[in-house]
Design an enzyme around this catalytic site. Structure first.
Site, PDB file in Angstrom:
ATOM      1  N   HIS A 269      13.826   6.813   0.314  1.00  0.00           N
ATOM      2  CA  HIS A 269      14.888   6.458  -0.638  1.00  0.00           C
ATOM      3  C   HIS A 269      14.812   7.234  -1.947  1.00  0.00           C
ATOM      4  O   HIS A 269      15.783   7.319  -2.673  1.00  0.00           O
ATOM      5  CB  HIS A 269      14.961   4.939  -0.858  1.00  0.00           C
ATOM      6  CG  HIS A 269      13.916   4.389  -1.770  1.00  0.00           C
ATOM      7  ND1 HIS A 269      12.644   4.113  -1.366  1.00  0.00           N
ATOM      8  CD2 HIS A 269      13.957   4.057  -3.077  1.00  0.00           C
ATOM      9  CE1 HIS A 269      11.950   3.629  -2.384  1.00  0.00           C
ATOM     10  NE2 HIS A 269      12.728   3.585  -3.441  1.00  0.00           N
TER      11      HIS A 269
ATOM     12  N   ASP B 234       1.681   4.934   1.272  1.00  0.00           N
ATOM     13  CA  ASP B 234       2.895   4.201   0.887  1.00  0.00           C
ATOM     14  C   ASP B 234       3.808   5.037  -0.013  1.00  0.00           C
ATOM     15  O   ASP B 234       5.021   4.981   0.110  1.00  0.00           O
ATOM     16  CB  ASP B 234       2.480   2.903   0.156  1.00  0.00           C
ATOM     17  CG  ASP B 234       3.666   2.009  -0.171  1.00  0.00           C
ATOM     18  OD1 ASP B 234       4.610   1.969   0.633  1.00  0.00           O
ATOM     19  OD2 ASP B 234       3.654   1.351  -1.232  1.00  0.00           O
TER      20      ASP B 234
ATOM     21  N   LYS C 223      17.954   9.018  -5.029  1.00  0.00           N
ATOM     22  CA  LYS C 223      18.068   8.717  -6.461  1.00  0.00           C
ATOM     23  C   LYS C 223      18.857   9.827  -7.148  1.00  0.00           C
ATOM     24  O   LYS C 223      18.638  11.011  -6.878  1.00  0.00           O
ATOM     25  CB  LYS C 223      16.668   8.571  -7.082  1.00  0.00           C
ATOM     26  CG  LYS C 223      15.948   7.306  -6.571  1.00  0.00           C
ATOM     27  CD  LYS C 223      14.687   7.034  -7.347  1.00  0.00           C
ATOM     28  CE  LYS C 223      13.860   5.949  -6.693  1.00  0.00           C
ATOM     29  NZ  LYS C 223      14.139   4.598  -7.165  1.00  0.00           N
TER      30      LYS C 223
ATOM     31  N   GLU D  12       4.132   2.259 -11.428  1.00  0.00           N
ATOM     32  CA  GLU D  12       4.783   0.950 -11.312  1.00  0.00           C
ATOM     33  C   GLU D  12       3.958  -0.066 -12.073  1.00  0.00           C
ATOM     34  O   GLU D  12       2.728   0.050 -12.124  1.00  0.00           O
ATOM     35  CB  GLU D  12       4.846   0.522  -9.845  1.00  0.00           C
ATOM     36  CG  GLU D  12       5.730   1.404  -8.994  1.00  0.00           C
ATOM     37  CD  GLU D  12       5.800   0.883  -7.571  1.00  0.00           C
ATOM     38  OE1 GLU D  12       6.788   0.230  -7.239  1.00  0.00           O
ATOM     39  OE2 GLU D  12       4.838   1.106  -6.810  1.00  0.00           O
TER      40      GLU D  12
ATOM     41  N   LYS E 172      10.623   4.258   6.311  1.00  0.00           N
ATOM     42  CA  LYS E 172       9.239   4.678   6.198  1.00  0.00           C
ATOM     43  C   LYS E 172       8.327   3.457   6.348  1.00  0.00           C
ATOM     44  O   LYS E 172       8.834   2.356   6.142  1.00  0.00           O
ATOM     45  CB  LYS E 172       8.997   5.375   4.861  1.00  0.00           C
ATOM     46  CG  LYS E 172       9.214   4.428   3.649  1.00  0.00           C
ATOM     47  CD  LYS E 172       8.765   5.049   2.392  1.00  0.00           C
ATOM     48  CE  LYS E 172       7.364   4.703   2.043  1.00  0.00           C
ATOM     49  NZ  LYS E 172       7.162   3.326   1.544  1.00  0.00           N
TER      50      LYS E 172
ATOM     51  N   LYS F 104      -0.079   1.462  -8.932  1.00  0.00           N
ATOM     52  CA  LYS F 104       0.448   0.103  -9.085  1.00  0.00           C
ATOM     53  C   LYS F 104      -0.240  -0.522 -10.287  1.00  0.00           C
ATOM     54  O   LYS F 104      -1.372  -0.148 -10.622  1.00  0.00           O
ATOM     55  CB  LYS F 104       0.100  -0.740  -7.848  1.00  0.00           C
ATOM     56  CG  LYS F 104       0.723  -0.201  -6.561  1.00  0.00           C
ATOM     57  CD  LYS F 104       1.922  -1.004  -6.165  1.00  0.00           C
ATOM     58  CE  LYS F 104       2.596  -0.464  -4.930  1.00  0.00           C
ATOM     59  NZ  LYS F 104       4.020  -0.760  -4.873  1.00  0.00           N
TER      60      LYS F 104
ATOM     61  N   ARG G   3      15.551 -12.196  14.866  1.00  0.00           N
ATOM     62  CA  ARG G   3      15.091 -13.269  15.766  1.00  0.00           C
ATOM     63  C   ARG G   3      15.562 -14.644  15.327  1.00  0.00           C
ATOM     64  O   ARG G   3      15.805 -15.514  16.137  1.00  0.00           O
ATOM     65  CB  ARG G   3      13.559 -13.274  15.819  1.00  0.00           C
ATOM     66  CG  ARG G   3      12.997 -12.033  16.453  1.00  0.00           C
ATOM     67  CD  ARG G   3      11.474 -12.051  16.438  1.00  0.00           C
ATOM     68  NE  ARG G   3      10.962 -10.725  16.735  1.00  0.00           N
ATOM     69  CZ  ARG G   3      10.705  -9.808  15.806  1.00  0.00           C
ATOM     70  NH1 ARG G   3      10.921 -10.065  14.535  1.00  0.00           N
ATOM     71  NH2 ARG G   3      10.250  -8.617  16.150  1.00  0.00           N
TER      72      ARG G   3
ATOM     73  N   HIS H  93       7.370   9.737  -1.092  1.00  0.00           N
ATOM     74  CA  HIS H  93       8.137   9.898  -2.333  1.00  0.00           C
ATOM     75  C   HIS H  93       7.586  11.018  -3.234  1.00  0.00           C
ATOM     76  O   HIS H  93       8.327  11.868  -3.710  1.00  0.00           O
ATOM     77  CB  HIS H  93       8.138   8.601  -3.150  1.00  0.00           C
ATOM     78  CG  HIS H  93       8.588   7.391  -2.382  1.00  0.00           C
ATOM     79  ND1 HIS H  93       9.514   7.453  -1.374  1.00  0.00           N
ATOM     80  CD2 HIS H  93       8.250   6.072  -2.480  1.00  0.00           C
ATOM     81  CE1 HIS H  93       9.722   6.230  -0.894  1.00  0.00           C
ATOM     82  NE2 HIS H  93       8.960   5.389  -1.537  1.00  0.00           N
TER      83      HIS H  93
HETATM   84  C1  BG6 Z   1       8.529   1.768  -1.590  1.00  0.00           C
HETATM   85  C2  BG6 Z   1       7.082   1.337  -1.539  1.00  0.00           C
HETATM   86  O1  BG6 Z   1       8.753   2.804  -0.666  1.00  0.00           O
HETATM   87  O2  BG6 Z   1       8.844   2.243  -2.889  1.00  0.00           O
HETATM   88  C3  BG6 Z   1       6.803   0.280  -2.597  1.00  0.00           C
HETATM   89  O3  BG6 Z   1       6.777   0.811  -0.263  1.00  0.00           O
HETATM   90  C4  BG6 Z   1       7.275   0.740  -3.964  1.00  0.00           C
HETATM   91  O4  BG6 Z   1       5.404  -0.028  -2.641  1.00  0.00           O
HETATM   92  C5  BG6 Z   1       8.710   1.260  -3.900  1.00  0.00           C
HETATM   93  O5  BG6 Z   1       7.190  -0.358  -4.846  1.00  0.00           O
HETATM   94  C6  BG6 Z   1       9.125   1.901  -5.210  1.00  0.00           C
HETATM   95  O6  BG6 Z   1      10.498   2.193  -5.176  1.00  0.00           O
HETATM   96  P1  BG6 Z   1      11.355   2.264  -6.511  1.00  0.00           P
HETATM   97  O7  BG6 Z   1      12.691   2.742  -6.061  1.00  0.00           O
HETATM   98  O8  BG6 Z   1      11.364   0.891  -7.087  1.00  0.00           O
HETATM   99  O9  BG6 Z   1      10.638   3.238  -7.404  1.00  0.00           O
END
Ligand code: BG6
Length: 515
Positions: A204, A261, A208, A242, A174, A366, A62, A266
């Protein structure tokens, strides 16, 4: 373990395959994902000579921007976020010259007419041959609007069986839906405009390197697979930890929580690849069929089972890497009495011949002590304590640890005799590290996945039935929390999660590995 000499192909990954000409269109081009991941991934593909010879990138968003200002912004972002630095202008400039920007709102027909005109120009001037990948780096609520908009101006023709016919593919970020009914509805709606073969649902984690390597490790070697079952494995731990918090995404987190999330996608993906049966071939559907079978074999957790087998946690204030950090409830846009999950640990069972009786423990959190993602496969103890109970005291049975990040690698831990008199034992580790074995940095997940989307290989993307099966497992957990008002276990930021999560393993006589 023997180290192989550095592999010069690693920087480009063995690339005998050609990438067909194509225009890569990013919706949501002014967002963070575009700057941090997508453009750096395209640039690294360029560096590795994997981009098509006829190529263009078009950003759609936008905010008002020109081709030139968008290109400059992207140059700066790539310089900052690319895994390979400094920016190599020989590789970047051709990409910047092929970059354009279309300004417009996603709900206005004009945006799609403008885009179509730009794409026609790209076909004429750059030879992109009407091949298109549309990457939707947008909020889930905008996906359908965009797909409809593209369809209405004829930019989404159904795939043709003719070899070499132009393709139009859509990559969707996602979260795909927010529960099973919404994911099903989204799939149904998307099918009005698209074929499953055109839809690339991204997770994603599947891009990896170590996750892909798990497939090679299991099915390209004979030694591991022979032990990969209930007779030899006592339990499996899968961790995605994380150290960051919600990073200004309080509003988003209040709606999703970590279960939606990270666990729904994942973590469950890591589980399926660890547990699946060998596929008949490496064909996309053969692999995904096996993954779906695992999701369908998960013993459902419902009602009271959820309270017994799942721990929901949330970070309180604490110290992470020496810095004092606020608790989740003190983050911007978070309710002061929020019960949103920022940590989840669960005990799962897979009802299959291979895995009956082997618990799988999954955790994601987290603001934990460190950033680490790994799969730890723990083997059973030897049937006899031949070296006496004293020698065996405090010993942990063998384990195979697959480190997804950081320090990607594989470690096999086993006991050896401590040199000298007597029979004292100590655990040692046979380590394979990607960095040491192959040199250089591994390609980022997005590099592999964008390339696969351009080449038309959906193996590392989530199929409709897969995403639905993931929600089918997660939904009852979220409902049980809502209905039973499940407690939220607070944990100190900088720890490895709440004590309740330790008890989850202690009941089976295990403890979390300290990664
Ligand atoms: C994302 C989540 O899909 O993956 C995030 O929305 C998360 O909350 C992230 O931090 C982690 O990805 P990676 O590749 O840094 O482990």
């Amino acid at each position: 373990m023997n180290q192989v000499p550095p592999n010069p192909l690693r920087e480009g990954t063995p690339d005998d395959q050609q990438t067909p000409p194509c225009a890569f269109v990013i919706f949501g081009a002014s967002g963070d994902l575009t700057r941090r991941k997508l453009l750096p991934a395209l640039y690294n593909l360029g560096l590795s000579r994997s981009l098509p010879h006829a190529f263009s990138v078009l950003g759609v968003a936008r905010r008002p921007k020109t081709d030139a200002s968008f290109g400059e912004e992207m140059r700066e972002a790539v310089g900052k976020f690319s895994r390979r630095k400094p920016l190599d202008l020989n590789a970047w400039v051709p990409i910047e010259q092929a970059t354009g920007y279309v300004q417009g709102s996603f709900d206005q027909a004009k945006t799609y007419h403008d885009l179509r005109a730009r794409l026609q120009r790209s076909d004429a001037e750059r030879g992109t041959a009407q091949n298109r990948v549309f990457y939707l780096a947008v909020a889930p609520s905008e996906v359908l609007t965009i797909v409809r908009g593209l369809h209405e101006v004829g930019l989404l023709p159904r795939p043709s069986p003719e070899p070499g016919a132009p393709f139009s593919r859509v990559v969707v970020e996602k979260p795909f839906g927010e529960d099973l009914p919404s994911a099903q509805a989204l799939n149904r709606e998307l099918y009005r405009y698209l074929d499953e073969r055109q839809l690339y649902r991204i997770d994603h984690y599947l891009g990896k390197e170590t996750v892909q390597n798990l497939i090679v490790l299991r099915f390209g070697n004979a030694i591991f697979e022979a032990l990969w079952n209930r007779s030899h494995i006592s339990h499996v731990e899968i961790t995605v930890a994380e150290d960051i918090g919600v990073e200004g995404r309080g509003k988003f987190y209040e709606q999703v929580g970590i279960t939606r999330d990270i666990v729904q996608n994942h973590l469950l993906q890591l589980l399926t690849i660890t547990a699946m049966e060998p596929p008949a071939t490496l064909d996309a559907d053969a692999v995904r069929d096996e993954k779906v079978k695992i999701l369908r074999s998960l013993r459902p957790l419902r009602g009271a089972d959820v309270l017994a087998s799942v721990v929901r946690g949330q970070y309180a204030r604490g110290i992470v890497r020496g810095d004092a950090v606020p608790g989740y409830r003190e983050e911007p846009d978070v309710a002061p009495a929020s019960v949103t999950d920022t940590y989840v640990a669960m005990r799962l069972q897979i009802d299959s011949w291979r895995w009956a009786g082997v618990p799988f423990f999954l955790r994601a959190g987290k603001r934990l002590a460190k950033r680490v993602a790994e799969i730890a496969v723990h083997f059973r103890s030897p049937p006899l304590a031949l070296f006496g109970t004293a020698a065996a005291a405090g010993r942990s049975p063998n384990s195979l640890v697959l480190r997804v990040q950081p320090d990607e690698g594989v470690a096999l831990r086993f006991d050896t005799k401590i040199p000298g008199a007597g029979m004292a034992m100590r655990e040692v580790s046979m380590d394979f590290r990607y960095g040491t074995a192959f040199g250089g940095s591994s390609p980022e997940a997005y590099e592999r996945l964008l390339l696969d989307a351009m080449r038309g290989d959906p193996t590392l993307f989530t199929r409709a039935d897969e995403v639905e099966a993931q929600w089918g497992f997660i939904d009852p957990i979220l409902s049980a929390w809502r209905e039973h008002g499940a407690p939220v276990a607070l944990y100190e930021a900088g720890s490895m999660g709440p004590a309740e999560a330790d008890q989850l393993l202690a009941r089976d006589g295990f403890a979390w590995r300290r990664p």
